[in-house]
Each structure stands twice: as structure tokens, then as C-alpha cells.
Design an enzyme around this catalytic site. Structure first.
Site, PDB file in Angstrom:
ATOM      1  N   ALA A   1      18.152  22.392  -5.371  1.00  0.00           N
ATOM      2  CA  ALA A   1      18.282  22.158  -7.315  1.00  0.00           C
ATOM      3  C   ALA A   1      16.895  21.743  -7.784  1.00  0.00           C
ATOM      4  O   ALA A   1      16.550  21.777  -8.581  1.00  0.00           O
ATOM      5  CB  ALA A   1      20.006  21.782  -7.924  1.00  0.00           C
TER       6      ALA A   1
ATOM      7  N   ARG B   1      15.893  32.478  -7.732  1.00  0.00           N
ATOM      8  CA  ARG B   1      16.875  31.562  -6.979  1.00  0.00           C
ATOM      9  C   ARG B   1      17.950  31.572  -7.924  1.00  0.00           C
ATOM     10  O   ARG B   1      17.377  31.318  -8.506  1.00  0.00           O
ATOM     11  CB  ARG B   1      16.792  30.553  -5.954  1.00  0.00           C
ATOM     12  CG  ARG B   1      15.967  30.498  -5.020  1.00  0.00           C
ATOM     13  CD  ARG B   1      16.125  29.274  -3.502  1.00  0.00           C
ATOM     14  NE  ARG B   1      17.220  29.488  -3.399  1.00  0.00           N
ATOM     15  CZ  ARG B   1      17.695  28.999  -2.590  1.00  0.00           C
ATOM     16  NH1 ARG B   1      16.852  27.237  -2.293  1.00  0.00           N
ATOM     17  NH2 ARG B   1      18.939  28.864  -1.863  1.00  0.00           N
TER      18      ARG B   1
ATOM     19  N   ASP C   1      24.401  22.926  -6.968  1.00  0.00           N
ATOM     20  CA  ASP C   1      23.657  23.913  -7.796  1.00  0.00           C
ATOM     21  C   ASP C   1      23.416  23.762  -8.899  1.00  0.00           C
ATOM     22  O   ASP C   1      22.484  24.325  -9.937  1.00  0.00           O
ATOM     23  CB  ASP C   1      22.658  25.101  -6.831  1.00  0.00           C
ATOM     24  CG  ASP C   1      22.540  24.240  -5.555  1.00  0.00           C
ATOM     25  OD1 ASP C   1      23.393  23.787  -4.167  1.00  0.00           O
ATOM     26  OD2 ASP C   1      21.026  25.145  -5.858  1.00  0.00           O
TER      27      ASP C   1
HETATM   28  O1  MRU Z   1      19.858  26.419  -0.168  1.00  0.00           O
HETATM   29  P1  MRU Z   1      19.212  24.927  -1.085  1.00  0.00           P
HETATM   30  O2  MRU Z   1      19.131  24.543   0.509  1.00  0.00           O
HETATM   31  O3  MRU Z   1      18.359  25.238  -2.016  1.00  0.00           O
HETATM   32  O4  MRU Z   1      19.961  24.293  -1.135  1.00  0.00           O
HETATM   33  C1  MRU Z   1      20.741  22.994  -1.891  1.00  0.00           C
HETATM   34  C2  MRU Z   1      21.803  22.728  -1.629  1.00  0.00           C
HETATM   35  O5  MRU Z   1      22.644  22.896  -1.853  1.00  0.00           O
HETATM   36  C3  MRU Z   1      22.154  20.839  -2.278  1.00  0.00           C
HETATM   37  O6  MRU Z   1      23.332  20.618  -1.904  1.00  0.00           O
HETATM   38  C4  MRU Z   1      21.752  21.422  -3.772  1.00  0.00           C
HETATM   39  O7  MRU Z   1      20.744  21.294  -4.211  1.00  0.00           O
HETATM   40  C5  MRU Z   1      21.817  19.693  -4.664  1.00  0.00           C
HETATM   41  S1  MRU Z   1      20.046  19.215  -3.912  1.00  0.00           S
HETATM   42  C6  MRU Z   1      19.969  17.253  -5.187  1.00  0.00           C
END
Ligand code: MRU
Length: 331
Positions: free
Chosen positions: A47, A79, A218
Site C-alpha cells: 500500500a 488498484r 491496505d
Molecule cells: O497485493 P499486495 O502485495 O500489494 O498486498 C500487500 C499487502 O496486503 C500488505 O500487507 C499491505 O499493503 C501493507 S504493506 C506495508
């Protein structure tokens, strides 16, 4: 520290996370369309990191002569779940829409992220104990934030302060961010970990092998419900069942005051192909149908505490979330 990207001479160079850990390939994104594609395809992910990448995408758009609103829409469309993407774009609305003004902002956001990560890590690590075996999910380290990491940052500070025995890393199907990225980051940081399949979490907890859970987020709703990588919710249910504290580590920019509750969080669905294939190899019959839900929502009632740079939030979350937003000047 591992950097997920760097800005150089009008282009964003992105470390292609789809290829890690076997290959370290850098993609050159010289247009905002290429930055958007790097985010959509998850060459850059996590995120906070996608928020920062979008901020640099706006710089590149200004250099190309693409109108701010057009670029913002293109980036927002990549996204839907992570709050940080919209947050970064909203911050950019507040500065002059020139490439210089936007570049100054992008660099400032990067500095802020590093500082926030560091504070989150310090506050979170205080909750850990020397003998703790801590489970984490997905990837929340430097690759995911462009800084120090959120949940992984907590684990790192805890390890440095002798408040951690070992990390359990689950694989995180379908794209294996746990196995490919978190294990790689922990390996490089010299933090002891063991990898498990996602389905092992119940068995581990039933055997008393997990002392705490720390994950990222996120998007956090105003009532404290937390959207994070799919598979987080079942871990929270198991943690509640086994009396294991379940912590979330995230910057204040992940809290979305406009989202009242978890039900209002848009949950990304990605191509079925990501489920049908593993690392480009088919693991299901040709033509198999699949549903690829990328995130799930953990109700605030299952969250022991949320570590933010503005303090540790606890129930009742409506109040603690509103308080931290107010202190951050976001409300
Ligand atoms: O789909 P992604 O790999 O972008 O998802 C990431 C996550 O779910 C993480 O836990 C979240 O973004 C936190 S990142 C510090």
C-alpha cells in the site's frame, strides 16, 4: 535497505517484485502509463509503496505534458483497495502541478514514510517479548513501503532489541509475497524465520507455536475494520480462538476517514490466472475457472491494537481512529 524504486532523470526505475527473489530486474517507467502498468501488474506493490510510486507517476506525467486529472485517474484506476494511493494523489492536489513541485512532494512523502515506519516499528516492538514467535502475512517490509517496513519494521526493531525469537512467514498464495519477498527480506536482515503454507496457521496455533500476529493493512476504515491481503481474516479468527494477540501495523495514511466500515472497502479481484498458475506454471487443468479475491476484511473486534506513527490504537476504535486522524490534521 532494499528500495522498491528510485527516481532518476525523469523516469521511475522499479525493482520488478514479480521476479524476486530469483532475479533482480529493474523496469524503466518513463511515462505515467508505464508507472500505472507497473502498479497494476504488481511489479511494485504494497500500500505505501504504490502511493509513493503514484506520486512519482504524477511527476512524470507533468514532464510528459499529461494533464494532472488525467494522470490521477489513470493511477487511481490501477488498484482499488489500498487507501495510500488516493491519499498520495490528494496530497499532490495541494501543491503546484509542475514537475518540480510534484517532485518535491514525492520526495517529501518518501521521507515522511521512512519516519512513520520507524516510529511504528518502535511502538510496535514495545509490545513484543524476548521469546516471541510472531506470525506475519504477505509482505510489509521495505519493498512494500519504500521505507523501513510496517509489520516487518516492527519485527526488525524487536529483533535488534532482543524482543523476538523467531518469525513465522506464511507463503501468501496466490502470488507468494510471504515466501518470495518477506523471507528474502528477513534473510537479508539476518532475522530467524520459518516458512509455512497458509493452511498451516491453525495447526501452529493449536500447538501453541504462535505467540503474536503482526500484519500490515491496505485500508483501515473509520471503525477500525482492516482490509489486508486475503488470508488475513482467517488468521485473525484463529488468533481470537487461541487467545493470540493480533496486531496491525500501518501508517496513518492507510486510514481512510471516508470509509465508515469494512463493508464499504472496495475489494480488488484479480485475474483467475494468478490462482491457476504458480510462477508461470499451470497447477490446475487447462481452462479451470478460479476466483481471485485479493484482500479480505478483518473486523475491528478481532484486532488487539493498531500500531501507527501517531500512537497505538485500541478499542473503542471509532474513538481512537478519530483521535489519531485529528492529531495528524487529517480531519
Ligand atoms: O497485493 P499486495 O502485495 O500489494 O498486498 C500487500 C499487502 O496486503 C500488505 O500487507 C499491505 O499493503 C501493507 S504493506 C506495508
Amino acid at each position: 535497505m532494499l528500495a522498491p524504486f528510485r527516481y532518476e532523470e525523469g523516469a521511475l526505475l522499479v525493482l520488478d517484485q514479480r521476479r524476486l527473489p530469483s532475479e533482480e530486474t529493474w523496469l524503466r517507467c518513463g511515462t505515467v502509463q508505464e508507472v500505472a502498468e507497473a502498479i497494476r501488474s504488481m511489479a511494485v506493490r504494497g500500500a505505501p509503496a504504490i502511493g509513493l510510486a503514484a506520486a512519482y507517476g504524477l511527476v512524470i506525467a507533468a514532464r510528459q505534458g499529461v494533464a494532472f486529472e488525467e494522470a490521477a485517474e489513470l493511477l487511481l484506476d490501477t488498484r482499488p483497495t489500498a487507501a495510500n494511493l488516493r491519499w498520495a494523489i490528494e496530497r499532490a492536489r495541494g501543491v503546484e502541478a509542475t514537475s518540480e513541485g510534484l517532485l518535491e512532494l514525492a520526495r517529501e512523502l518518501e521521507r515522511e514514510q521512512l519516519e512513520a515506519d520507524r516510529r511504528i516499528a518502535e511502538l510496535g516492538a514495545e509490545r513484543l517479548e524476548p521469546e516471541d514467535r510472531v506470525l506475519t502475512h504477505c509482505n510489509t517490509g521495505p519493498l512494500a513501503t519504500g521505507g523501513y517496513g510496517t509489520a516487518v519494521g516492527v519485527l526488525r526493531v524487536a529483533w535488534e532489541g532482543a524482543r523476538l525469537k523467531q518469525v513465522w512467514v506464511d507463503e501468501t498464495r496466490p502470488l507468494l509475497q510471504g515466501a518470495r519477498l518477506t523471507a528474502w527480506e528477513l534473510e537479508r536482515a539476518g532475522i530467524p524465520y520459518r516458512l509455512v503454507t497458509d493452511a498451516s496457521v491453525g495447526a501452529l496455533m493449536e500447538r501453541g507455536l504462535v505467540d503474536r500476529v503482526v500484519v500490515g493493512a491496505d485500508r483501515i476504515a473509520a471503525n477500525g475494520d482492516v482490509a489486508n491481503k486475503v488470508g488475513t481474516y482467517p488468521i485473525a479468527v484463529l488468533a481470537a480462538r487461541h487467545g493470540v494477540p493480533f496486531y496491525v501495523a500501518a501508517p496513518v495514511s492507510t486510514i481512510d476517514p471516508e470509509t465508515a466500515a469494512g463493508d464499504d472497502i472496495p475489494i480488488e479481484e484479480r485475474a483467475p490466472d494468478e490462482v491457476v498458475r504458480v510462477l508461470d506454471r499451470a497447477v490446475a487443468p487447462e481452462g479451470a475457472d478460479a476466483l481471485n479475491v485479493a484482500f479480505d476484511v478483518t473486523p475491528a473486534a478481532l484486532v488487539t491494537a493498531i500500531f501507527t506513527e501517531g500512537g497505538v490504537l485500541e478499542a473503542p476504535y471509532e474513538r481512537s481512529v478519530a483521535g489519531v486522524l485529528e492529531r495528524a490534521g487529517a480531519r
